[in-house]
Enzyme design. Sequence first.
Site, PDB file in Angstrom:
ATOM      1  N   CYS A   2       0.854  -1.183   0.000  1.00  0.00           N
ATOM      2  CA  CYS A   2       0.000   0.000   0.000  1.00  0.00           C
ATOM      3  C   CYS A   2       0.894   1.239   0.000  1.00  0.00           C
ATOM      4  O   CYS A   2       2.091   1.136   0.252  1.00  0.00           O
ATOM      5  CB  CYS A   2      -0.860   0.044   1.255  1.00  0.00           C
ATOM      6  SG  CYS A   2      -1.830  -1.445   1.493  1.00  0.00           S
ATOM      7  N   ARG A  27       1.625   1.572  -5.965  1.00  0.00           N
ATOM      8  CA  ARG A  27       1.805   0.629  -4.857  1.00  0.00           C
ATOM      9  C   ARG A  27       0.510  -0.097  -4.481  1.00  0.00           C
ATOM     10  O   ARG A  27       0.529  -1.058  -3.717  1.00  0.00           O
ATOM     11  CB  ARG A  27       2.325   1.378  -3.618  1.00  0.00           C
ATOM     12  CG  ARG A  27       3.657   2.029  -3.818  1.00  0.00           C
ATOM     13  CD  ARG A  27       4.083   2.762  -2.566  1.00  0.00           C
ATOM     14  NE  ARG A  27       4.252   1.866  -1.450  1.00  0.00           N
ATOM     15  CZ  ARG A  27       5.356   1.170  -1.200  1.00  0.00           C
ATOM     16  NH1 ARG A  27       6.399   1.282  -1.987  1.00  0.00           N
ATOM     17  NH2 ARG A  27       5.428   0.385  -0.155  1.00  0.00           N
ATOM     18  N   TRP A  76      -3.768  -1.856  -1.532  1.00  0.00           N
ATOM     19  CA  TRP A  76      -3.741  -3.090  -2.313  1.00  0.00           C
ATOM     20  C   TRP A  76      -4.149  -4.172  -1.325  1.00  0.00           C
ATOM     21  O   TRP A  76      -3.419  -4.472  -0.391  1.00  0.00           O
ATOM     22  CB  TRP A  76      -2.343  -3.325  -2.863  1.00  0.00           C
ATOM     23  CG  TRP A  76      -2.227  -4.497  -3.777  1.00  0.00           C
ATOM     24  CD1 TRP A  76      -2.769  -4.618  -5.025  1.00  0.00           C
ATOM     25  CD2 TRP A  76      -1.514  -5.711  -3.535  1.00  0.00           C
ATOM     26  NE1 TRP A  76      -2.437  -5.838  -5.562  1.00  0.00           N
ATOM     27  CE2 TRP A  76      -1.674  -6.527  -4.675  1.00  0.00           C
ATOM     28  CE3 TRP A  76      -0.760  -6.195  -2.474  1.00  0.00           C
ATOM     29  CZ2 TRP A  76      -1.106  -7.791  -4.782  1.00  0.00           C
ATOM     30  CZ3 TRP A  76      -0.193  -7.452  -2.578  1.00  0.00           C
ATOM     31  CH2 TRP A  76      -0.368  -8.231  -3.718  1.00  0.00           C
ATOM     32  N   ASN A 102       0.598  -0.070   6.189  1.00  0.00           N
ATOM     33  CA  ASN A 102       1.078  -0.866   5.055  1.00  0.00           C
ATOM     34  C   ASN A 102       1.796  -2.059   5.652  1.00  0.00           C
ATOM     35  O   ASN A 102       2.656  -1.890   6.516  1.00  0.00           O
ATOM     36  CB  ASN A 102       2.039  -0.012   4.213  1.00  0.00           C
ATOM     37  CG  ASN A 102       2.747  -0.816   3.140  1.00  0.00           C
ATOM     38  OD1 ASN A 102       2.191  -1.789   2.617  1.00  0.00           O
ATOM     39  ND2 ASN A 102       3.962  -0.434   2.804  1.00  0.00           N
ATOM     40  N   GLY A 103       1.434  -3.269   5.206  1.00  0.00           N
ATOM     41  CA  GLY A 103       2.087  -4.464   5.746  1.00  0.00           C
ATOM     42  C   GLY A 103       1.051  -5.503   6.136  1.00  0.00           C
ATOM     43  O   GLY A 103      -0.108  -5.419   5.712  1.00  0.00           O
ATOM     44  N   GLU A 485      11.513 -13.661 -19.201  1.00  0.00           N
ATOM     45  CA  GLU A 485      11.149 -12.262 -18.993  1.00  0.00           C
ATOM     46  C   GLU A 485      10.132 -11.792 -20.038  1.00  0.00           C
ATOM     47  O   GLU A 485       9.176 -11.076 -19.715  1.00  0.00           O
ATOM     48  CB  GLU A 485      12.416 -11.384 -19.007  1.00  0.00           C
ATOM     49  CG  GLU A 485      12.194  -9.909 -18.796  1.00  0.00           C
ATOM     50  CD  GLU A 485      11.520  -9.548 -17.467  1.00  0.00           C
ATOM     51  OE1 GLU A 485      11.310 -10.423 -16.628  1.00  0.00           O
ATOM     52  OE2 GLU A 485      11.179  -8.355 -17.309  1.00  0.00           O
ATOM     53  N   LYS A 489       6.445 -10.316 -19.017  1.00  0.00           N
ATOM     54  CA  LYS A 489       6.020  -8.974 -19.419  1.00  0.00           C
ATOM     55  C   LYS A 489       4.682  -9.066 -20.139  1.00  0.00           C
ATOM     56  O   LYS A 489       3.776  -8.284 -19.894  1.00  0.00           O
ATOM     57  CB  LYS A 489       7.028  -8.325 -20.380  1.00  0.00           C
ATOM     58  CG  LYS A 489       8.287  -7.761 -19.793  1.00  0.00           C
ATOM     59  CD  LYS A 489       8.138  -6.479 -19.026  1.00  0.00           C
ATOM     60  CE  LYS A 489       7.833  -6.743 -17.586  1.00  0.00           C
ATOM     61  NZ  LYS A 489       8.929  -7.111 -16.720  1.00  0.00           N
ATOM     62  N   GLU A 492       1.672 -10.090 -17.696  1.00  0.00           N
ATOM     63  CA  GLU A 492       1.284  -9.199 -16.606  1.00  0.00           C
ATOM     64  C   GLU A 492       0.579  -7.933 -17.077  1.00  0.00           C
ATOM     65  O   GLU A 492      -0.280  -7.427 -16.359  1.00  0.00           O
ATOM     66  CB  GLU A 492       2.459  -8.863 -15.662  1.00  0.00           C
ATOM     67  CG  GLU A 492       3.500  -7.914 -16.175  1.00  0.00           C
ATOM     68  CD  GLU A 492       4.541  -7.569 -15.086  1.00  0.00           C
ATOM     69  OE1 GLU A 492       5.708  -7.380 -15.464  1.00  0.00           O
ATOM     70  OE2 GLU A 492       4.203  -7.464 -13.900  1.00  0.00           O
ATOM     71  N   HIS A 508       8.293 -32.458 -24.806  1.00  0.00           N
ATOM     72  CA  HIS A 508       7.962 -33.339 -23.670  1.00  0.00           C
ATOM     73  C   HIS A 508       6.582 -33.050 -23.104  1.00  0.00           C
ATOM     74  O   HIS A 508       6.255 -33.512 -22.013  1.00  0.00           O
ATOM     75  CB  HIS A 508       9.034 -33.220 -22.583  1.00  0.00           C
ATOM     76  CG  HIS A 508      10.378 -33.675 -23.060  1.00  0.00           C
ATOM     77  ND1 HIS A 508      10.661 -35.001 -23.299  1.00  0.00           N
ATOM     78  CD2 HIS A 508      11.478 -32.976 -23.402  1.00  0.00           C
ATOM     79  CE1 HIS A 508      11.906 -35.098 -23.751  1.00  0.00           C
ATOM     80  NE2 HIS A 508      12.425 -33.875 -23.831  1.00  0.00           N
ATOM     81  N   LYS A 607       3.401  -2.838  -7.339  1.00  0.00           N
ATOM     82  CA  LYS A 607       4.785  -2.656  -7.774  1.00  0.00           C
ATOM     83  C   LYS A 607       5.768  -3.439  -6.917  1.00  0.00           C
ATOM     84  O   LYS A 607       6.686  -4.060  -7.424  1.00  0.00           O
ATOM     85  CB  LYS A 607       5.135  -1.158  -7.744  1.00  0.00           C
ATOM     86  CG  LYS A 607       6.562  -0.834  -8.119  1.00  0.00           C
ATOM     87  CD  LYS A 607       6.802  -1.084  -9.579  1.00  0.00           C
ATOM     88  CE  LYS A 607       8.218  -0.810 -10.002  1.00  0.00           C
ATOM     89  NZ  LYS A 607       8.546  -1.498 -11.264  1.00  0.00           N
TER      90      LYS A 607
HETATM   91  O1  M6R Z   1      11.092  -5.106  -6.261  1.00  0.00           O
HETATM   92  P1  M6R Z   1      11.530  -6.460  -6.724  1.00  0.00           P
HETATM   93  O2  M6R Z   1      12.533  -6.414  -7.813  1.00  0.00           O
HETATM   94  O3  M6R Z   1      11.994  -7.331  -5.593  1.00  0.00           O
HETATM   95  O4  M6R Z   1      10.219  -7.135  -7.296  1.00  0.00           O
HETATM   96  C1  M6R Z   1      10.219  -8.458  -7.740  1.00  0.00           C
HETATM   97  C2  M6R Z   1       9.007  -8.752  -8.567  1.00  0.00           C
HETATM   98  O5  M6R Z   1       7.839  -8.532  -7.825  1.00  0.00           O
HETATM   99  C3  M6R Z   1       8.958  -7.904  -9.836  1.00  0.00           C
HETATM  100  O6  M6R Z   1      10.092  -8.081 -10.631  1.00  0.00           O
HETATM  101  C4  M6R Z   1       7.703  -8.271 -10.666  1.00  0.00           C
HETATM  102  O7  M6R Z   1       7.811  -9.556 -11.152  1.00  0.00           O
HETATM  103  C5  M6R Z   1       7.521  -7.237 -11.792  1.00  0.00           C
HETATM  104  N1  M6R Z   1       6.189  -6.704 -11.765  1.00  0.00           N
HETATM  105  C6  M6R Z   1       7.712  -7.795 -13.143  1.00  0.00           C
HETATM  106  O8  M6R Z   1       7.541  -6.825 -14.118  1.00  0.00           O
END
Ligand code: M6R
Length: 612
Positions: A2, A27, A76, A102-103, A485, A489, A492, A508, A607
């Site tokens: 959050c 966030r 969030w 937050n937490g 990756e 991308k 998401e 396989h 994020k």
């Molecule tokens: O802040 P961090 O690099 O530790 O975050 C790790 C993942 O949550 C982050 O890379 C996530 O997979 C991204 N949204 C991918 O684009």
Amino acid sequence: MCGIVGYSGLKQAAPILLDGLARLEYRGYDSAGIAVRDGDGEIKVVKAKGRLAVLAEKTDSGKALLGRCGVGHTRWATHGAPSEINAHPHHSDDGNVVGIHNGIIENYKELKELLEKNGYSFYSSTDTEVAIKLIDYYYKKGSGSPIDALTRAMTRITGSYSFAILFKDFPDEIFAARKDSPLIVGVGDDESFLASDVPAILKYTRSVYYIGNYEIAHLSGGKVDFYNIDGERIEKEPSEISWDAATAEKAGYEHFMIKEIHEQPEAVKNTLSSVIHDGKIDLSSVGITDEELKSISTIYIVACGSAYHVGAVMQYVIEDLAGIPVRVELASEFRYRKPVLDKSGLCIIISQSGETADSLAALREAKSRGLRTLAIVNVVGSSIAREADNVFYTLAGPEIAVATTKAYSAQLVAGYTFAVQLAYVLGRIDETKYEDLIAELLTLPEKIETILEDKERLQWFAAKQSSSTDIFFIGRGIDYAISLEGSLKMKEISYIHSESYAAGELKHGAISLIEDGTLVVGCLTQSELYEKTVSNMVECQSRGAYLMAVTTAGNYNTEDIADFTVYIPETDSHFAASLAVVPLQLMSYYVSLAKGLDVDKPRNLAKSVTVE
Ligand code: M6R
């Protein structure tokens, strides 16, 4: 995760709080709320489900709420569905204590029972309401001091938190506390600010204090005091933020993600320049000497999401160049699976935010097992950066879009420089090879720039793929790590189901999913594996797949098999991920754009993931 903001000063608080929340919306964005002391001393709370815009409309952009002190929250959801009732701020039964959090409060059930026995009732399904009422409980039970109430609550709570609390009896003051969730304090003339992250307050001040674990901050206009968990005053030094507000804005781009994609040459260049001096790699800013590098037996790379994908690339690069065994692990697995670890190994934690709960827990696990830890982190002063033995800061600047791009690229080059230096001090590469590799690294920013200049073709192709239901990304070796990756991308931000597969593994099982028109994206940057992956792509094609290839300039006969080919400039094969990822980022961006989705704030994501 959050976002938290707070303001105490001479100006109207609510517009400042909304402005700060707008910069923290990445966030969390399922609901939001603010609490402000109005003229008659009451604490007014306004909350709204949905994006911040709903709250802004409800409060006439904050203008409808008078008062010069307040706190704001963008949520969030973790405990309790997104709804107005579950949105923060939460308040004690009599409204005397109002706060945001937050937490995660792990022992909230036990605390709730304690409070219920003492006459408290609950209106929401959040752990935060429990925490606020616990603070109220100790406030009433104790000496009537907010610091005392907070320290008592902190010793009873297990979990992670950053709190910002208003007490009705203390007008114009904010009390904040932190454990494992980020919180900073900014100080200006006659005013002070509280925030989860720097962009929220950068417009007002660059002078910030990082609140440490188990620390409390007391904000009252331009005066800020800090306390430890024993309630004793502590001294803290402010840090000066070097980047400016414009860096944290969209600067004319439609979305943060496309802006950040374009900032990659700069992010890569800055990160390289921080450790390459006069043609040599110098890790002294990281605090690791060549002698220490020589003593490393094994490397454990632990991370989540895209940062884990950087680890996957690093594994190939380090093992190939330096000949040291490397294990790459998902932090969420590493922290619980009781891994067998070699004490003379190095554990590298990669994280953009430096606050990812699983990565932080993995770091602590490695430390408790006696391993030396190195963090590759972007956010200065973050928990992971503060707790690791050594820190390699990536200089990507603030990254706002949920989908990481420039931080991923900066992490990659941090990893390359580490690998090259390790290989050199271990005598695995000679002086000439060392210098050649460094010279090649320095060409990456310009090469990324070249790819960005040719993005129109990708936009056209991506628009055509926006109705896809499944996309496969395949490759071998480093190309497999790139596929991981590319696939993340895509899924998401476009919500298209996608998978990455080691190309040789398709036969396989997964090849049964290939149907007429399924898009298969082949990564073909590793020359010795090129033919093998091409033949896997052809196997897919013969089952109806539509083929896209990402390959190195010169491999022009790729066009004989692929329906659409993207060329990246030539580079040393170890560094190919830095270039090949760029068209894949652009493609997912343009697919999301074509589908009219919220590129920067994809559904269900935040994020940085500060919860398990
Ligand atoms: O802040 P961090 O690099 O530790 O975050 C790790 C993942 O949550 C982050 O890379 C996530 O997979 C991204 N949204 C991918 O684009």
